[in-house]
Design an enzyme around this catalytic site. Sequence first.
Site, PDB file in Angstrom:
ATOM      1  N   ASP A  74     -17.173 -42.055 -43.502  1.00 11.58           N
ATOM      2  CA  ASP A  74     -18.382 -42.345 -42.721  1.00 11.58           C
ATOM      3  C   ASP A  74     -19.435 -41.283 -43.040  1.00 11.58           C
ATOM      4  O   ASP A  74     -19.096 -40.155 -43.405  1.00 11.58           O
ATOM      5  CB  ASP A  74     -18.014 -42.293 -41.228  1.00 11.58           C
TER       6      ASP A  74
ATOM      7  N   ASP B  51     -22.466 -46.245 -43.189  1.00 15.67           N
ATOM      8  CA  ASP B  51     -23.778 -45.660 -42.891  1.00 15.67           C
ATOM      9  C   ASP B  51     -24.222 -44.685 -43.982  1.00 15.67           C
ATOM     10  O   ASP B  51     -25.270 -44.046 -43.868  1.00 15.67           O
ATOM     11  CB  ASP B  51     -23.815 -45.009 -41.500  1.00 15.67           C
TER      12      ASP B  51
ATOM     13  N   HIS C  26     -15.696 -39.559 -33.707  1.00 13.19           N
ATOM     14  CA  HIS C  26     -16.323 -38.419 -33.015  1.00 13.19           C
ATOM     15  C   HIS C  26     -15.585 -38.038 -31.733  1.00 13.19           C
ATOM     16  O   HIS C  26     -15.859 -36.995 -31.156  1.00 13.19           O
ATOM     17  CB  HIS C  26     -17.782 -38.731 -32.671  1.00 13.19           C
TER      18      HIS C  26
ATOM     19  N   HIS D  84     -21.179 -39.582 -41.064  1.00 15.15           N
ATOM     20  CA  HIS D  84     -21.132 -38.456 -40.124  1.00 15.15           C
ATOM     21  C   HIS D  84     -19.786 -37.744 -40.169  1.00 15.15           C
ATOM     22  O   HIS D  84     -18.748 -38.367 -40.383  1.00 15.15           O
ATOM     23  CB  HIS D  84     -21.393 -38.961 -38.700  1.00 15.15           C
TER      24      HIS D  84
HETATM   25  C1  OKP Z   1     -21.499 -42.626 -35.096  1.00 16.47           C
HETATM   26  B1  OKP Z   1     -20.674 -42.878 -36.369  1.00 16.47           B
HETATM   27  C2  OKP Z   1     -29.808 -40.323 -31.710  1.00 16.47           C
HETATM   28  C3  OKP Z   1     -28.671 -40.720 -32.601  1.00 16.47           C
HETATM   29  C4  OKP Z   1     -27.419 -40.157 -32.066  1.00 16.47           C
HETATM   30  C5  OKP Z   1     -25.491 -40.097 -33.453  1.00 16.47           C
HETATM   31  C6  OKP Z   1     -24.814 -40.882 -34.496  1.00 16.47           C
HETATM   32  C7  OKP Z   1     -23.441 -41.352 -34.154  1.00 16.47           C
HETATM   33  C8  OKP Z   1     -22.817 -42.001 -35.350  1.00 16.47           C
HETATM   34  N1  OKP Z   1     -30.370 -41.454 -31.091  1.00 16.47           N
HETATM   35  N2  OKP Z   1     -26.267 -40.844 -32.559  1.00 16.47           N
HETATM   36  O1  OKP Z   1     -20.291 -41.731 -37.050  1.00 16.47           O
HETATM   37  O2  OKP Z   1     -21.261 -43.796 -37.286  1.00 16.47           O
HETATM   38 ZN    ZN Z   2     -21.418 -42.503 -38.840  1.00 15.81          ZN
END
Ligand code: OKP
Ligand code: ZN
Length: 346
Positions: A196, A285, A160, A198
């Site tokens: 991933d 994830d 990210h 996300h």
């Molecule tokens: C990181 B990676 C709200 C959740 C916010 C966003 C997810 C980040 C994921 N408490 N966090 O891509 O696994």
């Molecule tokens: Zn993620």
Amino acid sequence: MNIFLNDKVALHEGQGEMHQGKFVPCFESPSRLNNILSAFENEPEATFLNATDYGLQPILDVHATDYVEFLQNIHKDWLAAGNTGDVIPYIWPVPGLKRIAHNNLNARVGYYAFSSDTPIMQGTWQAVYSGAQTALSALHCVFQGNKRMAFSLSRPPGHHAHRSSYGGYCFLNNAAICAQQAITLGAKKVAILDVDFHHGNGTQDIFYERNDVLTISIHGNPETNFPYYLGYSEETGADEGIGFNLNLPLDNGADMKVWLQAFETAASKVKAMDTEVLIVPLGVDTFVDDPISNFTLTTEDYLTMGEAIARLDLPTVFIMEGGYDVGPIGQNVFNVLSGFNAETNK
Ligand code: OKP
Ligand code: ZN
């Protein structure tokens, strides 16, 4: 399996993050890594290697100098100003406000952060610097050591992080740093295939105008998932980079059948290019019980995922990203690499 470890990971451990209106323990915790490591402990094919320090330059080839200096200094300045807890942003220079390099610490933090979920503490810089070196070591092992695969087993994740911003638990974009390093070392074409859950917004943005690094991401639809503001299918690259970014957002609930269809689309794109190294930001994830994600992959599916990635038949660098169901995380990651290995040795 050439596995590079970061011995500084425990130095980054946030006190908590905002989640659904409450301050809760950070999902991205040191226990994630310990559990992954345990899953590999009795694997005869696992070779654990120490990272080499390649210095700051490969990081500065991707991230802006002022941003890196911010990461290096912010916690020290934060303490000197009388703060006690982790550094967490609370104000952002959105359009209408002045986006200025500010002397006030809260203003400086908001300038570089894009989300509030990514605390900075005393050991953060050391942990993320070592994480980048761990990833670079895996890249060198594959690209210069002519190994079929290497795995950078580190945390926090990286995909990210933009050139000058952090968020989504990420500070340095390890995958981007590796891709750029491969180019610096002479590669003409590199592919990044982000699996991933996300969207890899930072990676996409860093290479968006370039045609030497193909960026692909299979992820939860940003209409309903973090990072919300990027990751749509119409984002295909700009300028020289047109056609060199591919987003494959999938609806919530996506299972392995749906995921594999997207993977085949990604695979055709990778194969259409003369890729010299494949970099895989690896998050598990996508697992059915992940607490912050919405796909339904099973532990067994990760074997299939590893086999599918191996069939691309490319020198491959896996870089650890997300995965927040800490119980099964080890087996899930293990299965990806084990499936990759089995397919490679067939
Ligand atoms: C990181 B990676 C709200 C959740 C916010 C966003 C997810 C980040 C994921 N408490 N966090 O891509 O696994
Ligand atoms: Zn993620």
